[in-house]
Design an enzyme around this catalytic site. Structure first.
Site, short mmCIF file in Angstrom:
data_model
loop_
_atom_site.label_atom_id
_atom_site.label_comp_id
_atom_site.label_asym_id
_atom_site.label_seq_id
_atom_site.Cartn_x
_atom_site.Cartn_y
_atom_site.Cartn_z
N CYS A 1 0.82 -1.23 0.00
CA CYS A 1 0.00 0.00 0.00
C CYS A 1 0.84 1.27 0.00
O CYS A 1 0.32 2.35 -0.28
CB CYS A 1 -0.95 0.01 1.19
SG CYS A 1 -1.94 -1.47 1.32
N ASN B 1 -10.35 -0.20 0.63
CA ASN B 1 -8.89 -0.11 0.61
C ASN B 1 -8.40 -0.65 -0.73
O ASN B 1 -8.50 -1.85 -0.99
CB ASN B 1 -8.33 -0.93 1.78
CG ASN B 1 -6.81 -0.92 1.82
OD1 ASN B 1 -6.15 -0.46 0.89
ND2 ASN B 1 -6.25 -1.43 2.90
N HIS C 1 -3.40 7.17 3.06
CA HIS C 1 -3.81 5.88 2.49
C HIS C 1 -5.17 5.53 3.07
O HIS C 1 -5.39 5.63 4.28
CB HIS C 1 -2.76 4.82 2.83
CG HIS C 1 -3.22 3.42 2.53
ND1 HIS C 1 -3.85 3.09 1.35
CD2 HIS C 1 -3.16 2.28 3.26
CE1 HIS C 1 -4.15 1.80 1.37
NE2 HIS C 1 -3.74 1.29 2.52
O1 UT7 Z 1 -3.55 -1.32 3.72
C1 UT7 Z 1 -3.15 -1.96 4.89
C2 UT7 Z 1 -4.10 -3.09 5.11
N1 UT7 Z 1 -4.62 -3.33 6.38
C3 UT7 Z 1 -5.17 -2.48 7.27
O2 UT7 Z 1 -5.12 -1.29 7.20
C4 UT7 Z 1 -5.89 -3.10 8.41
C5 UT7 Z 1 -5.69 -2.45 9.73
N2 UT7 Z 1 -6.61 -2.99 10.67
C6 UT7 Z 1 -7.93 -2.67 10.69
O3 UT7 Z 1 -8.39 -1.87 9.91
C7 UT7 Z 1 -8.80 -3.29 11.74
O4 UT7 Z 1 -8.01 -4.00 12.65
C8 UT7 Z 1 -9.90 -4.23 11.16
C9 UT7 Z 1 -10.95 -3.40 10.46
C10 UT7 Z 1 -9.29 -5.23 10.21
C11 UT7 Z 1 -10.60 -4.98 12.28
O5 UT7 Z 1 -11.12 -4.06 13.22
P1 UT7 Z 1 -10.87 -4.29 14.79
O6 UT7 Z 1 -11.61 -3.22 15.49
O7 UT7 Z 1 -9.38 -4.35 14.98
O8 UT7 Z 1 -11.57 -5.66 15.04
P2 UT7 Z 1 -10.95 -7.03 15.55
O9 UT7 Z 1 -10.06 -7.64 14.53
O10 UT7 Z 1 -10.39 -6.79 16.90
O11 UT7 Z 1 -12.26 -7.91 15.67
C12 UT7 Z 1 -13.33 -7.58 16.54
C13 UT7 Z 1 -14.44 -8.60 16.35
C14 UT7 Z 1 -13.97 -10.05 16.34
O12 UT7 Z 1 -14.92 -10.81 17.05
P3 UT7 Z 1 -14.62 -11.29 18.56
O13 UT7 Z 1 -13.37 -12.11 18.47
O14 UT7 Z 1 -14.45 -10.01 19.35
O15 UT7 Z 1 -15.85 -12.06 18.90
C15 UT7 Z 1 -13.99 -10.43 14.88
O16 UT7 Z 1 -14.22 -11.81 14.67
O17 UT7 Z 1 -15.09 -8.40 15.08
C16 UT7 Z 1 -15.18 -9.65 14.38
N3 UT7 Z 1 -15.12 -9.39 12.94
C17 UT7 Z 1 -16.22 -9.15 12.20
N4 UT7 Z 1 -17.53 -9.09 12.50
C18 UT7 Z 1 -18.38 -8.80 11.51
C19 UT7 Z 1 -14.03 -9.31 12.14
N5 UT7 Z 1 -14.41 -9.05 10.88
C20 UT7 Z 1 -15.75 -8.92 10.88
C21 UT7 Z 1 -16.71 -8.64 9.90
N6 UT7 Z 1 -18.00 -8.59 10.25
N7 UT7 Z 1 -16.37 -8.40 8.62
#
Ligand code: UT7
Length: 310
Positions: free
Chosen positions: A112, A265, A235
Site C-alpha cells: 500500500c 482499501n 492511504h
Molecule cells: O492497507 C493496509 C491493510 N490493512 C489495514 O489497514 C488493516 C488495519 N486494521 C484494521 O483496519 C482493523 O483491525 C480491522 C478493520 C481489520 C478490524 O477491526 P478491529 O476493530 O481491529 O476488530 P478485531 O479484529 O479486533 O475484531 C473484533 C471482532 C472479532 O470478534 P470477537 O473475536 O471479538 O468475537 C472479529 O471476529 O469483530 C469480528 N469481525 C467481524 N464481525 C463482523 C471481524 N471481521 C468482521 C466482519 N463482520 N467483517
C-alpha cells in the site's frame, strides 16, 4: 529544479459491491463494516479486466492531463502487488499498449506504500536530470487475491488504478520532502499466501503510529509546521487510522481526503485515486501544501510533502 506531479488520471471499475451485498454472502453486517472501517461500498473489476487493463486506462488519462505524448515518457514505474503475472511486469505490458517506446519499465513492490515509493524513485531520476517524465501508476486487482470466505479481510478491499506523470515543475512547487521506510520484522502481520492474510490489530497499531510520525517528519524536513498543511491525503485503509493522522496534524475534517467509504482499501491505488477525486472537486489548488502518507505490507511506509502545481 524540483520534481512534481504534472498530470493525473484514474480508473474505477463500474461494478459496485455494497456492504449489504456482502451481508448476503458472509457472516457480517453493514453496521460492523461502517463503524469499524468507514467503508460503505467498493468497486470490483470484471473477470476479464486485469491489473494491466486498469493501469493502462489510468495512464492514458494521466498522459492526456499532463499534455505530453507517450513517446516522451522516459520511465514507467507500476506499484502493484497484483500483477497480471510475475513477469512480464505490468509496466512492460502498458509500455507496449501506450506506445511509450523509449521508456524503461519495471514494477515496484511495496504494497500500500507503493505509490509513495514510485513517486520518490521518479523524483530522483528527474532531479538528477537523467529523465524528464516518469509515469507512476498505483494499481491493484485485490479481488483476485481476496478470500471471500474470510470476513476479516474480504470486507476491506477494492480494485482501482491511479496514475501520475512526474516531471519538472516551476520554482517553489513540487516535492519538498519525503520519508520512506520498511520494517521486515512485521512481514508476518500482512502477506499473501494464496490469499491475503492479515493480523488486523497489529497492522492497525503500526499504522496509527507510523502514519502520524511520518507526517510530522516530512513537515520537519521541509521546515514547515502543521499550520502550513492545506490538505492531507492518507492511504485509505480504515477511517479510524486516517482520523488518527488527521488529529496528529490538528487538521479540520474538510482538509482530509476521505474516499474509503466509496472505494474501500485499494492499496497502492488509494492515494492517487483520492488525489484525482479532490482535484476534480476543486479542493486542491495551485500552491497548496499537500501531505500524502501511506503504509502497508512489508511492513512499508512513505510520506511526501508537496507544493501543488506544475
Ligand atoms: O492497507 C493496509 C491493510 N490493512 C489495514 O489497514 C488493516 C488495519 N486494521 C484494521 O483496519 C482493523 O483491525 C480491522 C478493520 C481489520 C478490524 O477491526 P478491529 O476493530 O481491529 O476488530 P478485531 O479484529 O479486533 O475484531 C473484533 C471482532 C472479532 O470478534 P470477537 O473475536 O471479538 O468475537 C472479529 O471476529 O469483530 C469480528 N469481525 C467481524 N464481525 C463482523 C471481524 N471481521 C468482521 C466482519 N463482520 N467483517
Amino acid at each position: 529544479m524540483r520534481a512534481g506531479i504534472v498530470g493525473m488520471g484514474r480508473y474505477l471499475p463500474e461494478k459496485i459491491v455494497t456492504n449489504q451485498d456482502l451481508e448476503k454472502i458472509m457472516d457480517t453486517t453493514d453496521e460492523w463494516i461502517r463503524t469499524r472501517t468507514g467503508i460503505e461500498e467498493r468497486r470490483i473489476a470484471a473477470d476479464d479486466v486485469n491489473t494491466s487493463d486498469m493501469a493502462f486506462a489510468a495512464a492514458q488519462k494521466a498522459i492526456q492531463d499532463a499534455g505530453i505524448t507517450a513517446e516522451e515518457i522516459d520511465l514507467i514505474l507500476v506499484a502493484t502487488v497484483t500483477p497480471d503475472s510475475p513477469f512480464p511486469s505490468v509496466a512492460c505490458r502498458i509500455q507496449e499498449r501506450l506506445g511509450a517506446k523509449k521508456a524503461a519499465a519495471m514494477d515496484v513492490s511495496a504494497a500500500c506504500a507503493g505509490f509513495m515509493y514510485g513517486i520518490i524513485t521518479a523524483k530522483q531520476f528527474i532531479e538528477s536530470e537523467d529523465y524528464k517524465y516518469v509515469l507512476v501508476v498505483g494499481v491493484e486487482k485485490l479481488s483476485k487475491i481476496t478470500d471471500w470466505n474470510d470476513r476479516n479481510t474480504a470486507v476491506l478491499f477494492g480494485d482501482a488504478a491511479g496514475a501520475a506523470i512526474i516531471g519538472p515543475v516551476s520554482e517553489n512547487r513540487g516535492i519538498l520532502s519525503f520519508e520512506l521506510g520498511a520494517d521486515g520484522t512485521g512481514a508476518k502481520h500482512l502477506y499473501q499466501d494464496e490469499y491475503i492474510i492479515m493480523n488486523g490489530r497489529e497492522v492497525f497499531k503500526f499504522a496509527v503510529r507510523q502514519m502520524g510520525e511520518s507526517c510530522v517528519h516530512v513537515l520537519e524536513k521541509a521546515g514547515l509546521t502543521k499550520e502550513d498543511v492545506d490538505f492531507l491525503i492518507p492511504h485509505q485503509a480504515n477511517i479510524r487510522i486516517m482520523e488518527a493522522s488527521r488529529q496528529r496534524l490538528e487538521l479540520p475534517e474538510e482538509k482530509m481526503s476521505k474516499t474509503v467509504n466509496k472505494y474501500g482499501n485499494t492499496s497502492s491505488a488509494s492515494i492517487p485515486i483520492s488525489l484525482v477525486e479532490e482535484l476534480e472537486a476543486g479542493k486542491i489548488k495551485d500552491d497548496d501544501l499537500i501531505v500524502m502518507v501511506g503504509f502497508g505490507g512489508g511492513l512499508t511506509w512513505g510520506a511526501i510533502a508537496m507544493r501543488w502545481g506544475k
